[in-house]
Design a protein around this motif. Structure first.
Motif, mmCIF file in Angstrom:
data_model
loop_
_atom_site.group_PDB
_atom_site.id
_atom_site.type_symbol
_atom_site.label_atom_id
_atom_site.label_comp_id
_atom_site.label_asym_id
_atom_site.label_seq_id
_atom_site.Cartn_x
_atom_site.Cartn_y
_atom_site.Cartn_z
ATOM 1 N N UNK A 44 0.837 -1.190 0.000
ATOM 2 C CA UNK A 44 0.000 0.000 0.000
ATOM 3 C C UNK A 44 0.879 1.250 0.000
ATOM 4 N N UNK A 45 0.994 1.877 -1.158
ATOM 5 C CA UNK A 45 1.753 3.128 -1.262
ATOM 6 C C UNK A 45 0.801 4.282 -1.516
ATOM 7 N N UNK A 46 -0.473 4.047 -1.175
ATOM 8 C CA UNK A 46 -1.458 5.082 -1.470
ATOM 9 C C UNK A 46 -1.610 6.067 -0.324
ATOM 10 N N UNK A 47 -0.992 5.795 0.819
ATOM 11 C CA UNK A 47 -1.138 6.739 1.940
ATOM 12 C C UNK A 47 0.167 6.875 2.720
ATOM 13 N N UNK A 48 0.248 7.992 3.432
ATOM 14 C CA UNK A 48 1.392 8.268 4.297
ATOM 15 C C UNK A 48 0.925 8.146 5.742
ATOM 16 N N UNK A 49 1.651 7.381 6.529
ATOM 17 C CA UNK A 49 1.323 7.266 7.952
ATOM 18 C C UNK A 49 2.258 8.176 8.745
ATOM 19 N N UNK A 50 1.702 9.041 9.606
ATOM 20 C CA UNK A 50 2.593 9.829 10.469
ATOM 21 C C UNK A 50 3.426 8.890 11.339
ATOM 22 N N UNK A 51 4.697 9.234 11.511
ATOM 23 C CA UNK A 51 5.614 8.345 12.233
ATOM 24 C C UNK A 51 5.044 7.963 13.604
ATOM 25 N N UNK A 52 4.433 8.934 14.269
ATOM 26 C CA UNK A 52 3.799 8.701 15.578
ATOM 27 C C UNK A 52 2.815 7.549 15.584
ATOM 28 N N UNK A 53 2.108 7.405 14.442
ATOM 29 C CA UNK A 53 0.979 6.476 14.420
ATOM 30 C C UNK A 53 1.332 5.110 13.867
ATOM 31 N N UNK A 54 2.604 4.928 13.498
ATOM 32 C CA UNK A 54 2.996 3.633 12.934
ATOM 33 C C UNK A 54 3.039 2.597 14.036
ATOM 34 N N UNK A 55 2.309 1.497 13.824
ATOM 35 C CA UNK A 55 2.304 0.433 14.833
ATOM 36 C C UNK A 55 3.448 -0.523 14.586
ATOM 37 N N UNK A 140 0.814 10.554 -4.487
ATOM 38 C CA UNK A 140 0.810 9.191 -3.958
ATOM 39 C C UNK A 140 0.272 8.239 -5.022
ATOM 40 N N UNK A 141 0.592 6.948 -4.886
ATOM 41 C CA UNK A 141 0.044 5.960 -5.818
ATOM 42 C C UNK A 141 -1.472 5.961 -5.712
ATOM 43 N N UNK A 142 -2.148 5.762 -6.841
ATOM 44 C CA UNK A 142 -3.613 5.770 -6.853
ATOM 45 C C UNK A 142 -4.185 4.379 -6.587
ATOM 46 N N UNK A 143 -3.334 3.359 -6.778
ATOM 47 C CA UNK A 143 -3.808 1.985 -6.603
ATOM 48 C C UNK A 143 -2.796 1.254 -5.740
ATOM 49 N N UNK A 144 -3.219 0.099 -5.202
ATOM 50 C CA UNK A 144 -2.271 -0.719 -4.448
ATOM 51 C C UNK A 144 -1.174 -1.184 -5.398
ATOM 52 N N UNK A 145 0.022 -1.349 -4.884
ATOM 53 C CA UNK A 145 1.136 -1.746 -5.745
ATOM 54 C C UNK A 145 1.236 -3.277 -5.774
ATOM 55 N N UNK A 146 1.162 -3.867 -6.970
ATOM 56 C CA UNK A 146 1.203 -5.332 -7.037
ATOM 57 C C UNK A 146 2.606 -5.878 -6.801
ATOM 58 N N UNK A 147 2.686 -7.015 -6.127
ATOM 59 C CA UNK A 147 3.953 -7.736 -5.998
ATOM 60 C C UNK A 147 3.754 -9.062 -6.718
ATOM 61 N N UNK A 148 4.547 -9.298 -7.773
ATOM 62 C CA UNK A 148 4.317 -10.450 -8.641
ATOM 63 C C UNK A 148 5.225 -11.623 -8.301
ATOM 64 N N UNK A 149 4.762 -12.824 -8.592
ATOM 65 C CA UNK A 149 5.679 -13.971 -8.516
ATOM 66 C C UNK A 149 6.840 -13.696 -9.469
ATOM 67 N N UNK A 199 -8.001 -0.502 -6.262
ATOM 68 C CA UNK A 199 -8.094 0.815 -5.629
ATOM 69 C C UNK A 199 -7.750 0.698 -4.143
ATOM 70 N N UNK A 200 -7.349 1.819 -3.518
ATOM 71 C CA UNK A 200 -6.871 1.777 -2.128
ATOM 72 C C UNK A 200 -7.885 1.169 -1.164
ATOM 73 N N UNK A 201 -9.192 1.326 -1.466
ATOM 74 C CA UNK A 201 -10.176 0.841 -0.490
ATOM 75 C C UNK A 201 -10.532 -0.634 -0.707
ATOM 76 N N UNK A 202 -9.875 -1.302 -1.663
ATOM 77 C CA UNK A 202 -10.203 -2.708 -1.939
ATOM 78 C C UNK A 202 -9.982 -3.545 -0.682
ATOM 79 N N UNK A 203 -10.842 -4.566 -0.531
ATOM 80 C CA UNK A 203 -10.709 -5.437 0.635
ATOM 81 C C UNK A 203 -9.597 -6.442 0.406
ATOM 82 N N UNK A 204 -8.495 -6.226 1.092
ATOM 83 C CA UNK A 204 -7.344 -7.101 0.841
ATOM 84 C C UNK A 204 -7.642 -8.561 1.141
#
Ligand code: ADP
Ligand code: MG
Length: 713
Positions: A44-55, A140-149, A199-204
Motif C-alpha cells: 500500500x503506497x497510497x497513503x502516508x502514515x505519520x511516524x507517531x501512528x505507525x504500529x 501518492x500511488x492511486x492503486x495498491x502496488x502489485x507484488x508479482x511472482x 483501488x486503495x479501499x479494496x478489501x485485501x
C-alpha cells in the motif's frame, strides 16, 4: 510490430537481457501471459502514515526530512539516518549500504520510506527500508502496488512495467455470449484491471483468499478453457474409426477363461465386460482401467488382448520397465501360449537377429501379441493389424511419451489394413462406416494403480472412460504398516531374521544407489552388505537400476523362485513385481518417497495368504508433508483413500504424469473449492462448441496456449 517487407534482410535479433530470459522462463511470452500473471500480494503506497501512528510490526509508508545522516563505527559499521515529520523521529538503519545511500539520504532531503516499524532502543526505527526522494507535492500511488511472482534475476520494477504494458496490449475482448457468465461477475478486462491495480479501499482479505468476484471470473475463465479443450478432444475422438472387435464362440477368450487357475472376481468380470463393449464399437476406445496394486489388472488385460486376437487383430502391451514387461511376458506366455498363440517380446535389450525376428513377426502379423517397453513405439516397429494397445502403469509414462504413442499408433495405421483383409478374420459383418480408405486407430486401454480422484476424473480426464476394479482377489490378508525412526533399525533386522527363519521372503527398499554428497543416504549397496552380514546363512540379493538387464532378470528369478530370502532393491521393484511368498517389506528413508510411490511399493507384499507387514523407516526431522504422508500410510491400505490424501497434500498437478510436462494444470481455480464454477463451466462448454466454435477456440488459445496439446494426452 509491423511485418518486415518481403525480401528485406532479417533484422538481427538482439541478445536477450537477463530479465527477458527470466520472463521467458516464467512462461511470460505473450501479452496475454503477462496480463494473466497475477500479483501474489500488494503493497500500500497510497497513503502516508505519520511516524507517531505507525504500529510495531506493521508495514507502513512514512515521509519526512532527513535531519541526520552518519556512519556509525561503534560495533557493526552501519548507516544511521534520522527522519522527521514534525512528531517523533524515525531512525533508518542500513547495515549494507553504498556511498549512493549517503547521497540520497543527505541532511535536508525529503524522502518517502516503506518498511516495518519497530521500537528499538533509540525509539521507532526501520531496518533497510525502501526509500525514494520526493518533493512536497509528489503524488501518492492511486492503486495498491502489485507484488508479482518473480525470480532472482527479474526485479519487481521491471516485471511491473512489463505486466502493465502486456495488460494494456493484450486482446481481452469478451469472447462469451451475453448471459452465460455466472451472475455478477465482472468482465475479464475489468477483473484483470482490478487485480493488477486494486483501488486503495479494496478489501485485501478477499483478494488474498481469491474469493473476490474478480478472482471468481478468472477462475471461471480458466475452468471453461480446460473444459472446452477436454470436450473438444472427446468430439475429435468420436470421429475416428477403429476395428470393431468381438470374442468368438470357442475362441481365445473362452479357452483362456477355462484355463485360468482361478475364477475372476466380480469386479474383474464387470470391467472386462465394460472393455468388451467398447472394443465392439467402431470408434477407438480410450479407457483407463484403475485398480489397486494386486487387484488383478493383468488378467483383465489378457482378456482384452484375447478379444482382439479372436477378431483377427494384433495387440501390443507396453510397460514402463523391463522387469515389469518381463513379468507380463512370463505370465501371459503361461496363459496364452498353451492356446497356440504367438507372443513377441521387444525391449531395448533385445538386439540383433532376435530383434529382427520380433520386428518381422510384428510386421507380418504372425505375432498376435507384442509385449515390451517403450521400445515398441520406436519408428522401426510396424504392426500388420494393430487393434488394441495396452499401456500398463500408464502414469509412469510422461505426457509427451503418451502423446508420441498416440501419434505413432495413428500413423502406423494411416493406410488402414490391406483391403482384402479389412473383414475381420472372425467372419463378421464389416461395419457400415468402415471403408478401405478410412484411416483406423487402434483401441487404447491404459492401466494404473494410482486411481484418479473423482474430481479429476470429472474434469481433466472427462475425455477418458474409467473402469475400476474395487475388489481384491480372495484370500489376501491386510498389510499392517508400521512407522519407525531409523534408530530402530537393529530391531527391524531382528524381525527379518525371525521372518526368514519361518520361510518368509523380505523386500528392503532404498532410495538411492550411490552415495551422493548432497544427500547422505544409506545406499542399497551398504544396506546389502549390512544385511548379508546379519544373515550369514541366507541369500541376500541386490537389485538396482544400473545393473545390466540380464543381471536384474537373474536376481528377480532367484527371488521369485524362492532361492533368495532377502532382496535389497532401489525403486526398480516399484511396479508389478509379483512374489506372493514375500510378506515383509522395509522401506528406508521412507520420507524421501511420494505417497503413491510408497503405496505402490507396499503393494508388493500382502499378495499371499500370510499376514504381511510393511515397515517405514524414516530419518528425521520430518517436514509437515513428510509426516502427513507417513501417517496416511499407517492409517490406510486403500488406494483410493491414499490418492485422495495425496491430492490434498500435493495438489492435482502431479497426477497422470502432468508433472513431467512442466505444465501446471490449474493456476487459479481449485477443483474442490470452486466446484460451483466448475459445474457452470461444464454446462457452458458444449453450448459454446456448438454455437460459437470460434469463440471456443479463442478461449482455449487465450488460456492454454501451447499447453492445450498436453491436456489431450
Ligand atoms: P495388478 O493389478 O497389481 O497388476 P496383478 O494382475 O499382478 O495385479 O495380480 C496380482 C496377483 O493376483 C497375481 O498373482 C494374479 O495372478 C492374481 N490374481 C489375479 N486375479 C485373481 C483372481 N480372480 N483370483 C485369484 N488370484 C488372482
Ligand atoms: Mg500390474
Amino acid at each position: 510490430m509491423s511485418e518486415p517487407a518481403p525480401g528485406a534482410p532479417a533484422p538481427k535479433s538482439l541478445p536477450k537481457s537477463l530479465p527477458q530470459k527470466a520472463m521467458e522462463k516464467l512462461g511470460l511470452l505473450r501479452d496475454i501471459d503477462l496480463a494473466l500473471h497475477l500479483p501474489l500480494r500488494y503493497e500500500d503506497e497510497t497513503r502516508i502514515t505519520p511516524i507517531n501512528e505507525a504500529h510495531e510490526g506493521e508495514p507502513v509508508q512514512c515521509e519526512g526530512e532527513v535531519t541526520e545522516c552518519r556512519v556509525d563505527l561503534r560495533g557493526r559499521r552501519q548507516l544511521l539516518v534520522r527522519l522527521e515529520d514534525g512528531g517523533e523521529p524515525l531512525l533508518l538503519r542500513f547495515i549494507h549500504f553504498y556511498p549512493s545511500h549517503q547521497k540520497s539520504l543527505a541532511v535536508g532531503k525529503r524522502v518517502r520510506v516503506r518498511g516495518e516499524v519497530r521500537h528499538g532502543f533509540f525509539g521507532r526505527e526501520m531496518v533497510h527500508p525502501q526509500f525514494k526522494a520526493v518533493h512536497e507535492d509528489t503524488p501518492l500511488a492511486q492503486a495498491l502496488t502489485p507484488v508479482y511472482p518473480s525470480s532472482a534475476s527479474l526485479p519487481q520494477a521491471y516485471l511491473r512495467k512489463a505486466v502493465a504494458a502486456g495488460l494494456r496490449r493484450a486482446d481481452l475482448h469478451e469472447l462469451l455470449p451475453p448471459g452465460v457468465v455466472p451472475a455478477k461477475l465482472p468482465t475479464l478486462r475489468e477483473a484483470l484491471n482490478f487485480l493488477h491495480h486494486p483501488p486503495p479501499q479494496a478489501q485485501l482479505s478477499t483478494l488474498e483468499d481469491h474469493s473476490h468476484p474478480a478472482w471468481q471470473r478468472l477462475k471461471f475463465e480458466e475452468l471453461l478453457a480446460q473444459q472446452l479443450s477436454q470436450q473438444q478432444a472427446q468430439r475429435e475422438r468420436a470421429l475416428l474409426h477403429a476395428p470393431a472387435l468381438r470374442a468368438q464362440a470357442g475362441g481365445v477368450v473362452e479357452r483362456l477363461l477355462a484355463a485360468l487357475p482361478f475364477s475372476l472376481t466380480n469386479a474383474q468380470r464387470r470391467v472386462s465386460e465394460e472393455i468388451a463393449q467398447d472394443l465392439a464399437l467402431p470408434q477407438p476406445m480410450h479407457r483407463l482401467l484403475q485398480g489397486d496394486v494386486g487387484s488383478g489388472k493383468t488378467v483383465v488385460a489378457a482378456l482384452a488382448a484375447a478379444v482382439t486376437i479372436d477378431s483377427g487383430w494384433q495387440c501390443v502391451l507396453m510397460a514402463p520397465t523391463e522387469i515389469l514387461a518381463e513379468q507380463h511376458f512370463k505370465k501371459l506366455i503361461g496363459w496364452l501360449e498353451p492356446l497356440g498363440l504367438q507372443i513377441a517380446w521387444l525391449t531395448g535389450s533385445v538386439k540383433g537377429r532376435a530383434r529382427q525376428k520380433m520386428l518381422d513377426a510384428a510386421a507380418d502379423g504372425s505375432a498376435q501379441l507384442i509385449i515390451g517397453t517403450h521400445a515398441v513405439i520406436e519408428d522401426k516397429v510396424k504392426f500388420a493389424k494393430l487393434g488394441l494397445a495396452i499401456i500398463d502403469e500408464q502414469h509412469r509414462f510422461g505426457v509427451a511419451q503418451r502423446l508420441a504413442l498416440r501419434k505413432k499408433l495413428a500413423t502406423g495405421f494411416a493406410a488402414g489394413p490391406p483391403q482384402d483383409e479389412a473383414r475381420p478374420l472372425g467372419g463378421q459383418e464389416p461395419q457400415a462406416t468402415w471403408g478401405p480408405s478410412t484411416p483406423l486407430e487402434p483401441h487404447l486401454l491404459m492401466m494404473s494403480a494410482t486411481p484418479i480422484p473423482r474430481t479429476l476424473a470429472m474434469t481433466y480426464f472427462a475425455d477418458l472412460a474409467v473402469s475400476t476394479i474395487d475388489e481384491l482377489p480372495p484370500g489376501r490378508s491386510p498389510i499392517i504398516t508400521k512407522v519407525f525412526a531409523d534408530g530402530k533399525r537393529p530391531n527391524v533386522i531382528e524381525k527379518i531374521r525371525d521372518e526368514v527363519a519361518q520361510g518368509a521372503q523380505v523386500y528392503w527398499v532404498c532410495p538411492l544407489i550411490e552415495e551422493s554428497e548432497a544427500l547422505d543416504l544409506n545406499n542399497a549397496t551398504e544396506t546389502h552388505a549390512e544385511l548379508s552380514l546379519a544373515l550369514p546363512d541366507k541369500t541376500v540379493g541386490l537389485l538396482h537400476g544400473r545393473m545390466p538387464p540380464a543381471e536384474k532378470a537373474a536376481v528377480m528369478a532367484q527371488f521369485s523362485g524362492g532361492e533368495m530370502q532377502v532382496l535389497v532393491a532401489t525403486t526398480v521393484i516399484e511396479v508389478g513385481v509379483d512374489v506372493p511368498n514375500a510378506s515383509l517389506m522395509v522401506i528406508e528413508h521412507a520420507e524421501r518417497f511420494g505417497l503413491s510411490q510408497l503405496h505402490q511399493l507396499r503393494g508388493r507384499v500382502g499378495r499371499g495368504a500370510k499376514a504381511s507387514v510393511c515397515v517405514l523407516l524414516y530419518t528425521g526431522p520430518l517436514s509437515q508433508t513428510g509426516k502427513d504422508r507417513l501417517r496416511a500410510m499407517a492409517e490406510t491400505n486403500d488406494g483410493f483413500e491414499i490418492a485422495r490424501r495425496d491430492l490434498d497434500i500435493r495438489g492435482p498437478g502431479e497426477f497422470m504424469g502432468a508433472r513431467q510436462s512442466g505444465a501446471e494444470l490449474l493456476r487459479f481455480a481449485d477443483l474442490q473449492d470452486d466446484a460451483p464454477l466448475l459445474q457452470a463451466a461444464r454446462r457452458l462448454a458444449p453450448l459454446l462448441l456448438d454455437q460459437h466454435p470460434q469463440a471456443a477456440t479463442q478461449q482455449v488459445t487465450r488460456w492454454l496456449g501451447s499447453k492445450a496439446e498436453f491436456l489431450k494426452a
